[in-house]
Each structure stands twice: as C-alpha cells, then as structure tokens.
Enzyme design. Structure first.
Site, PDB file in Angstrom:
ATOM      1  CB  CYS A  92      -0.900   0.161   1.158  1.00  0.00           C
ATOM      2  SG  CYS A  92      -1.827  -1.516   1.348  1.00  0.00           S
TER       3      CYS A  92
ATOM      4  CG  ASN B 106      -5.122   1.030   2.089  1.00  0.00           C
ATOM      5  OD1 ASN B 106      -5.841   1.499   3.387  1.00  0.00           O
ATOM      6  ND2 ASN B 106      -4.713  -0.056   1.971  1.00  0.00           N
ATOM      7  CG  LEU B 107      -7.070  -0.616  -3.030  1.00  0.00           C
ATOM      8  CD1 LEU B 107      -7.767   0.342  -4.422  1.00  0.00           C
ATOM      9  CD2 LEU B 107      -6.002  -1.477  -3.890  1.00  0.00           C
ATOM     10  CB  CYS B 108      -8.249  -2.488   1.058  1.00  0.00           C
ATOM     11  SG  CYS B 108      -7.658  -2.823  -0.355  1.00  0.00           S
ATOM     12  CB  THR B 109     -10.642   1.422   4.220  1.00  0.00           C
ATOM     13  OG1 THR B 109     -11.395   0.275   4.545  1.00  0.00           O
ATOM     14  CG2 THR B 109     -11.521   1.848   2.928  1.00  0.00           C
ATOM     15  CD  GLU B 110      -5.611  -2.459   4.156  1.00  0.00           C
ATOM     16  OE1 GLU B 110      -4.632  -3.122   3.638  1.00  0.00           O
ATOM     17  OE2 GLU B 110      -6.558  -1.792   3.805  1.00  0.00           O
TER      18      GLU B 110
ATOM     19  N   PRO C 139      -8.072  -6.983   3.284  1.00  0.00           N
ATOM     20  CG  PRO C 139      -8.885  -5.946   1.345  1.00  0.00           C
ATOM     21  CD  PRO C 139      -7.688  -5.799   2.201  1.00  0.00           C
TER      22      PRO C 139
ATOM     23  CB  ILE D 221      -2.561 -14.197   0.578  1.00  0.00           C
ATOM     24  CG1 ILE D 221      -3.208 -13.356   1.729  1.00  0.00           C
ATOM     25  CG2 ILE D 221      -1.546 -13.505  -0.209  1.00  0.00           C
ATOM     26  CD1 ILE D 221      -2.574 -12.776   2.750  1.00  0.00           C
TER      27      ILE D 221
END
Length: 993
Positions: free
Chosen positions: A375, A587-591, A779, A783
């Site tokens: 990220c 970031n892209l995935c809010t974490e 998310p 993986i």
C-alpha cells in the site's frame, strides 16, 4: 426433448441476460481445434449452435410452444449459450477436448445461475431419464472391449496408455482423505481419453475428473490440486532439462533438492531472480524443502499460484510450490547475518500456511526489483506541477504492484480563484478523471489491474460532485468508473448530523489549515470560518443541512457502492505518530492509516496475515504459544521488507525508513468460528474477536519491541504515543475525551488479563519499538485463496458458490458445513442440489438442524450491526485499521443511517464496501418485497435526497442555509442485477492482497 410442459408465471423482476454477440459468432470464433468426446469415445467437432438448440428445446418444454416467437426467450437463450461456450473454452484457446457430459454440466450450471430454475430442473430430469435408458440398453449388450489408447508425448512419439501410473497418481492424490474414490476418478478420466491424446491432455483429464466432483465431496478439491501438481512437476522439470520429468508426489521428495538448485541457477541466468540468491547454500536449502506440503493445497489455491505467482519463461512455469515459498523466504532473509537459517525459518512458516505475506511480497521477493509493499498513501498538492507529479507517482507505484490511496482534499474547489491566470478553477473532479485513466493505463506489473482510491474530506466545496463520481449516468467526463472513492469524515460533521445542524462547504485555498486539524482544534477553526462566511468574507463557500449531505452520502453508497465512509478523527487521535504528522486518508482497502505530506512523505505499508483457524487447537481453544511463535517470525519478516524493498519513488523510501510501519493482520476468522462452534452473530463470537485480536496485538507489539532491542527503535520514536506509554488500547481514552465522553463513543476497553501489558509498556518506554505501526487487517483476497481459508474477517459469502477470478471459475463448498452434515448423515446429492438452489443458504432447508442454521448463516443473513460490533472489539487493539465490509440484504434509508452512525459511535476508524443483495437472489431466499439493491456495475436508482436548489458560488451575507429535503427511503425496483462482492465474485477486484 423434454416432456414437462408447465408455463411459469411471468416474472417482471427478472431481467433477461443481455446478449453481446450471436451464437453463430461464438461458434465462428471458438477454437477450431476443440473436439467433443461422445459417449462412445468418438470425436466430433465442437459446435456452439447445438448448445443453443438444446437449450431452446428445454425452454420450450417448460414454457410451451408459444414461447418460440418470444424475442425475450431467444435473447435469453442466446446469452446463456454464450456463457456456456465461454465457460467451456476459456482455457482451451490452443485447442483440446470436451466430454459431452461436461458440456451438459455447464448448461445446467448456466440455467441455475441465470435464475431459470424450472428449466434447469426439467433439464436435470431429462438427463437422468436418458442416462437410465442408456444403462438399460447397455445391460442387454455384450460387454465392450476396452479400446487401445496411445498417448502422444511432447517429442511427438507415441506410447501406450499407462493405466497403472494413472492409478498410482490418483491413489497418492486420495491418500489421507475421506469420501473420495480412486476408481471413480480413474473411470471418469478414462471416459475423456481418446487414441492419440497428447500427454498434457491426459494429465488435465485426471485433474478435471476430480474437480467435477468437488461440489458433491469437498475433499476432491485436494485431490484435484494434487493431480494438478503432476502437470506442474512435468512442466518445470522438463524445462530445466532434468532426467526425471514425471515423478509422482512421493518420488518428488528425492528430486526436489536437485530441482531446486537447477531452478535457482536457471532463473538467475534468465534474469528473473537476483544473482545474490545463487550465493546461498542451495544444497542446504534444497534439503530443507518439505515436499509433502505440496499436498496441502486445495485446487483454487494451487491454480491461483500457477496462473499468477510462479516464475515463468515465455509462459512456461518452472517454479514449484516449495521452491516458490523458499524463493520468497530467501529474499526476505537476504540481509540477515545467518541468512540460511533465517530463510529456512521464514520458509517453514510460509509453507505451513500459518502466516502468509501479501501478494506483492509473493510476486517480487528475490527478483531483480523486489517491490514487496502492498500500500502507498499520497497527498496531492494544490498546484499543476504537484497534481501531475502525484499522478506520475501513481503510475510508477502502480507499475510495480502497489495499491494506492490519494488524498485530494488540498486541491481547490470549483470556482476557486487561480492567481496565475486570474481565472476560476474547475475543481478537483477533472483531475480525478485523469488519475482514474492513469490507473487503468498502468496496471500492477501486468499481473493485476491498477487499483486506486481517492479520498476527499467532507467539508470540501466539491464534495457533492465527488459523491457522484461512480454514477453510471451524467457527463462521463465527470465520472471515474474504475477508481474507488472514499469520504474522509471529521467528527464535527457526524455531530452536526446527529444534532440536525448546518454544514458549510469550503474551498481549501481559503481554509488551508482545516485539513491538518483534528478534534477540538478543527472544531474551533471550522466554526471561525463559518463566522467569516456569515460575514461574507469567504468567497467560495456553501451552507447546507448536514443531514442533507449525509443522506446523499448514504444514497450514493447505496446506489454505486461508493464513496466509502471513513472517519478522520479516530484515525488521527489514536495514531501513534500524531507528533510528526497527520493521517490525511487511508489506502485502497481502508486498513492503512499513516501520515502523508505532499512532496515529503508517501506512506508505505508492508502486509501479511496470520491464519487464525490454524491457531485453534483440537480442543477449540486459541493456541497462545503458537500465536506467539508465528507472530514473532512474521514481524521479523515484515520488518525485513523495509530495507530490502525496491522503491520507485524516493519520498516513499525516505518515509518508510524513517517510520518503519508494518501491518500484521488476520484471515480465516469465520473458519476459526466454525472450529469453535460459534455463530458469527453470537456474543461468544464477538468476545472471540476481542480475545484473538488481543493476543495478536500483544505479541506483534512485543515482537517489534524486542526487535528494537536487537536493531534499534525507529527514528521518529521520540514523542510518539509509544514513547509516552500509550498503547492502542490506551488511546481510546484520547478519542473519548475529544468527543466529549460516552455520548459519542461507546467502545469497550476491557482486557482479558492474560497478558502483561504493564511490563510491555515499560519495555517500550525504556528501549523503544522497531515499527511506528504494527497491525492492519487487510482483505486478504488472494492469499486466503492460496491458503484455503475464509477471507480476512469476512463472514462466509455463501456455503456453496462458483467463484470467478483471474484464474478461472471454481466451485467453492463450505467444508465445515459438509463435515457437520456428514456427521448427521444428511450430506447427499439432494442436499448439494438444495444448496445450489438456495444460493448456498441453509436457512430454508428443513432437514438442517436449527443450531447449524445459526452457525452457517451467510453474509447477507447476519445483522450488519454485529459485524460492526466485532470490528469495534478488534479496533481497540489495532494501531491502524481494518477492511470491514458491511452486508445488508434489505437496505433502507433508516437502516443505513443507523448502521453507519453505529459504526462511528463504536469507534471504528474506517468502513469498506457496503454490499447489498441482488434482486434475483433475494427473491429466492428470504426477502419478499421489492426494496432491493444491486450495488455494482450497471446498478441504477437508489437512495437520494430530493435535490436542493443550487446555491450561488458566492455566499450570501449573512449566509443562509438551504432547506433540508425530505428523505426518500431507498426503494430500488428488483431486477437490476446481482450482488457484486469484492474479491469473491468480481474477477477484477483482487484488492491489495
């Protein structure tokens, strides 16, 4: 063709599939080398038109002859035929064979997925009737002699079919698994063979024979993967020129060391791997490989690795699974003093599936450009050089497989004065369109699509236009169809919503300090700017009721799935690094919640995830000792990324070396609940979310603190919350004080008492901590597939479904449910068909006991507030955030309002996607009315406030508030599509892992 002749009632809610090409065009473009194996073993050419004819007959048998003239029926059949042909031929671009039964299976599947359940049922009955007729005829005929089959080898020579080896391979593949049948797989594979079959197709026939049985017996997924391994071994060993190219899995144990040495040298020679890897003691590392671990993959996991992760030369994969994990480990250990020992330690952890590094690390570790970070967070400044410099940074970061989060709030709003030209700005939206198109043009290393999320703070003058970026209507030049968007919401706005107060929009060129202020400081300065606006001293401001903007935020979220709702103040007030900067976005995935500053700091985070169900003991208890061991090694691996990493942008490197943030997360949470016999909605599950995260938090922080003793604290440690003895669990008080007490923050702060937090605080204050941030729950889209567990902290999407991703389509069955049903004697073919009919839900299957219905609820059957409750318990232990999807089967304005206010009051830092159920799915399961939504591509309609009249660019004096509109509840007519679930059903959405 079929005898049933009932005509179903017309269903106006079911929109027919829309064809994009004719069957004739499909037939013309289908690979000409594809052959169909008839039941008598003869080959015929593949003809898509025959599928169309058969499906038309099936519809006519159910809907009656009058349907023949229906344009809707013809269009429906055309579209379904295309789906079948696409599914059959997508992996046969170079030619191949299909068995007639496989074609009919695809027809049945397409009918079910298209919602044509009556036609599908009639089709199944017809197939069964024909099968009985063939069996009766065969019983009266003399036994047929087994035809002689020759196999064409890669070098062009032919040999006789070695059935003994086929049996040996399948026997190995079935070893240790219950419910699988060696003879059944061999027999099914032999059915698909023909004289002169290439050896590659022979291997494929075995794999597909097992794969076709997954939905009836989940253990066949492991059989399929092990049979796929035979093809992988042959491809790799042949490429490397090794003498033995067809070892079985058992024989491979002796071959792996020699193979590994040859693989490393060949990859270095081809300039695919760093030459430094050849300097390792390859003999020692080769002997450390655990060949038996090749057998722990399920089919989706191994196929995903093969398609997207293994090193290849001209599309020939010569990297095998254990070599892959060792290659990743060698890269991560390259700067260690005892690098062989550390490489083995890292390899052992990765190959056990107890922990998995994120996708960029798996892609690039050990390569010539080891970009291992997941990220990147950037801030876009308010000038042309800075804007296009930020877009250039996006391109460079995306090129090497990074997911991006951009903070666009500093860019002045529409109508803002441009000093250099004495003109007016067009605002932030046109630049967002450029960023969107750059993201499409520069994908992630050619391995997955570029991925970007743009953030804008709620007081920005262009926030209303920002909310509409993902709409499918309006001026396409002001739409960003490929880019994610997110609201960056200050606490003051939420308070104004609750209090039904007014809200003022400003252009950041007039209020440049608001973006860097949080808590009380933000509130004081914001209200001062409102006073200036009332006096007419702000040239570009607009006032609206806060609830009007809130409703529009929820409306766009309902309609388009964007922008996501994330909370500025919790991210900053609980940030360990607030002494040296501001968190301006996620970031892209809010974490990820790290500081950014235009031109100075691009935040970087390296991710990896603990496999939670692998740490549940046989007694159902959390294995604390194993957690400690896993987390300690994992944190060392994540910290090693920082020096080893390739940085395509200098400001990212400087920031990462200064603060050293990492993000350790979890995956398989729902699987862990299954092992503990807990329902996701239960109080016990919420408590387990708390206790499991506390354990991971304690050992992650302790591991980083221990690394500080060995390697030194990160350079900006002094003055941080860590330095002050304030750990994540303690920082909740800072947020509560800023919000004014319990009224606006109801977050649990209890601890289990199992861990010595006081001693850990003292250690950190004395010797420091290695990483400014230690935890973030991503998310884990891909993986989790590799390791064969449920994704991240997600509830189970469905107990049986077909998953589509960049590797193809895969049947996914909930093994825990099947095993429970087996134990009760309830798992049979009828139950499998029931699960398919009810879209993987068990709630309407009468035979299933109530306790299992509670445990195996699907995502849309769980109260979304309980997802928030579990997230709140985890959030108290995490120094960053978590990717938290929210599911709602029957959304309404009131429910969405309550849900997101509950998320804010519960102390969440961010939320991710809002998922709502598609109409056709809802109709079949639990929802009886039409108030449904289809979030995703192609959705239209939704929740929206009645539009207020446009306000003038210049604020009146004193400033007047626009009247609050009356809210319309979200009532979208059913039939607009199906649910689009991130990383589950969307082939292009692989998120940051």
């Amino acid at each position: 063709m079929l005898t049933q002749n009932t005509t179903p009632a017309a269903d106006p809610r079911r929109a027919p599939p829309q064809p994009t090409a004719s069957t004739a065009e499909f037939a013309a473009t289908a690979p000409g080398a594809i052959k169909v194996i008839r039941r008598n073993g003869k080959l015929t050419g593949f003809d898509a038109q025959k599928i169309n004819v058969a499906m038309t007959k099936a519809f006519l048998a159910v809907e009656g002859g009058a349907a023949a003239a229906s344009a809707a029926m013809r269009a429906k059949v055309e579209a379904l035929t295309q789906q079948v042909v696409s599914g059959l031929t997508r992996h046969l671009a170079g030619g191949g064979t299909l068995h007639i039964e496989d074609i009919q299976d695809q027809v049945e599947l397409a009918l079910m997925r298209g919602g044509e359940h009556k036609v599908a049922r009639a089709y199944v009955l017809y197939r069964d009737e024909q099968a009985r007729k063939r069996a009766a005829e065969a019983a009266t005929q003399p036994a047929a002699t087994h035809p002689t089959i020759s196999v064409k080898l890669d070098d062009g020579t032919s040999i006789g079919l070695d059935e003994a080896r086929m049996h040996r391979l399948v026997t190995e593949a079935c070893a240790g698994l219950t419910g699988v049948d060696v003879e059944e797989v061999v027999k099914a594979a032999l059915r698909d063979l023909y004289d002169g079959i290439p050896e590659a197709e022979l291997s494929q026939a075995l794999t597909l024979a097992a794969r076709a049985r997954i939905e009836k017996e989940p253990n066949y997924t492991y059989v399929s993967a092990r049979l796929l391994g035979d093809a992988l071994r042959h491809e790799a060993l042949k490429f490397l020129g090794l003498p033995e190219t067809r070892p079985t899995a058992e024989e491979m144990k002796a071959v792996y060391p020699d193979y590994f040495r040859a693989y490393i040298h060949k990859a270095v020679e081809l300039e695919l791997l760093d030459p430094k890897l050849a300097l390792y003691d390859l003999d020692a590392l080769g002997k450390a490989l655990l060949a038996e671990r090749d057998g722990q993959f399920d089919y989706l996991g191994l196929q995903t690795l093969y398609d997207r992760y293994f090193i290849h030369s001209n599309k020939t994969r010569f990297e095998l699974p254990q070599a892959f994990f060792m290659r990743v480990a060698m890269g991560l250990a390259i700067n260690e003093i005892d690098r062989e020992a550390r490489a083995v330690e890292f390899y052992t952890l990765l190959s056990s599936f107890d922990f998995m590094s994120s996708t960029p690390t798996l892609f690039n570790s050990g390569t010539l450009r080891p970009q291992l970070s997941s990220c990147y967070l950037t801030q876009v400044p308010d000038d042309l050089h800075g804007i296009f410099g930020a877009i250039h940074d996006n391109a460079m970061l995306s090129k090497f497989a990074g997911g991006l989060g951009n903070d666009w709030t500093p860019v002045r709003g529409m109508g803002g004065w441009i000093k250099g030209t004495n003109g007016k700005s067009n605002g932030v939206v046109p630049f967002l369109k450029v960023a969107n198109d750059t993201c499409v043009a520069v994908n992630q290393g050619g391995k997955r699509k570029g991925a970007l999320c743009a953030y804008l703070e709620t007081w920005h003058r262009d926030i209303e236009e920002f909310l509409e970026l993902r709409k499918n209507t309006g001026d396409d030049r002001r739409r960003t169809h490929d880019m994610n968007t997110a609201n960056w919401v200050p606490d003051l706005f939420m308070k104004r919503v609750v209090e039904e107060g007014q809200w003022t929009l400003f252009s950041p060129d007039e209020t440049p300090d608001l973006h860097d202020l949080v808590g009380d400081a933000f509130e004081k300065q914001y209200t001062e700017y409102e006073r200036l606006a009332d006096e007419g001293r702000m040239k570009n401001a607009k006032r609206i009721p806060a609830i009007q903007l809130w409703r529009k935020m929820l409306g766009m979220l309902f309609e388009t799935g964007h922008p996501w709702i994330t909370f500025k103040d919790p991210c900053n007030l609980r940030s360990p690094q607030q002494h040296v900067g501001v968190v301006h976005s996620s970031n892209l995935c809010t974490e990820i919640t790290l500081n950014t500053k235009a031109g100075q700091e691009i935040a970087v985070c390296n991710l990896g995830s603990v496999n939670l169900p692998a740490h549940i003991g046989a007694d159902g208890a959390l294995d604390i000792a194993k957690i400690e061991k896993t987390v300690t090694t994992a944190m060392r691996m994540l910290d090693n990324v920082i020096e080893y990493n390739y940085y395509s942008v200098a400001t990212a490197r400087n920031s990462n070396l200064r603060h050293r943030p990492v993000g350790l997360g979890v995956m398989g949470f729902n699987d862990a609940l299954y092992k503990k016999r807990m329902a996701y909605e239960s109080d016990d599950a919420i408590q387990f979310a708390d206790e499991s995260m506390e354990a991971i938090s304690y050992y992650a922080i302790k591991a980083s603190a221990d690394l500080a003793i060995e390697r030194g604290a990160y350079s900006s440690f002094k003055g941080s919350l860590w330095d002050q003895g304030i750990l994540p669990i303690d920082s909740i008080k800072l947020l509560r004080d800023a919000r004014g007490g319990e009224q606006y923050l109801k977050q649990d702060t209890s601890a289990s008492g199992r861990f010595d937090w006081d001693t850990l605080r003292t250690q950190i204050q004395t010797t420091g901590i290695r990483n400014s941030n230690t935890m973030a729950i991503a998310p884990t889209a891909t993986i989790a597939n590799i390791t064969g567990v449920s994704q991240s902290i997600e509830p189970t999407y469905q107990n049986l479904y077909v998953k589509s991703n960049l590797s193809g389509e895969f049947t996914v069955v909930n093994e825990y449910l099947v095993n429970d049903l087996k134990g009760l004697g309830l798992w049979d073919e009828v139950m499998a068909h029931d699960l398919k009919y009810f879209d993987g839900s068990v709630q309407q299957i009468d035979r299933i006991p109530p306790e299992l219905k509670q445990i195996y609820k699907c995502a849309f059957e769980i109260d979304a507030k309980r997802l928030v409750d579990a997230g709140s318990r985890r959030q108290k232990w995490i120094d960053q955030a978590q990717s938290l999807n929210l599911y709602m089967a029957q959304p309404s304005g009131k429910k969405l309002d309550e849900l997101y206010k509950h998320a804010w009051v519960s102390g969440l830092k961010t939320t991710y996607y809002l998922r709502t159920m598609g109409a056709t799915h809802a109709e079949k399961t639990t929802i009886q009315d039409n108030r449904l939504n289809a979030v995703g591509n192609g959705s239209s309609g939704g929740i929206a406030a009645k539009p207020a009249s446009a306000a003038p660019a210049a604020a009146p004096k004193p400033m007047q508030a626009a009247p609050a509109p009356e809210m319309e509840l979200p009532t979208l007519e059913a039939g607009t599509g199906s649910a689009k679930v991130c990383s589950i059903l969307d082939p292009d959405c692989e998120a940051c892992q």
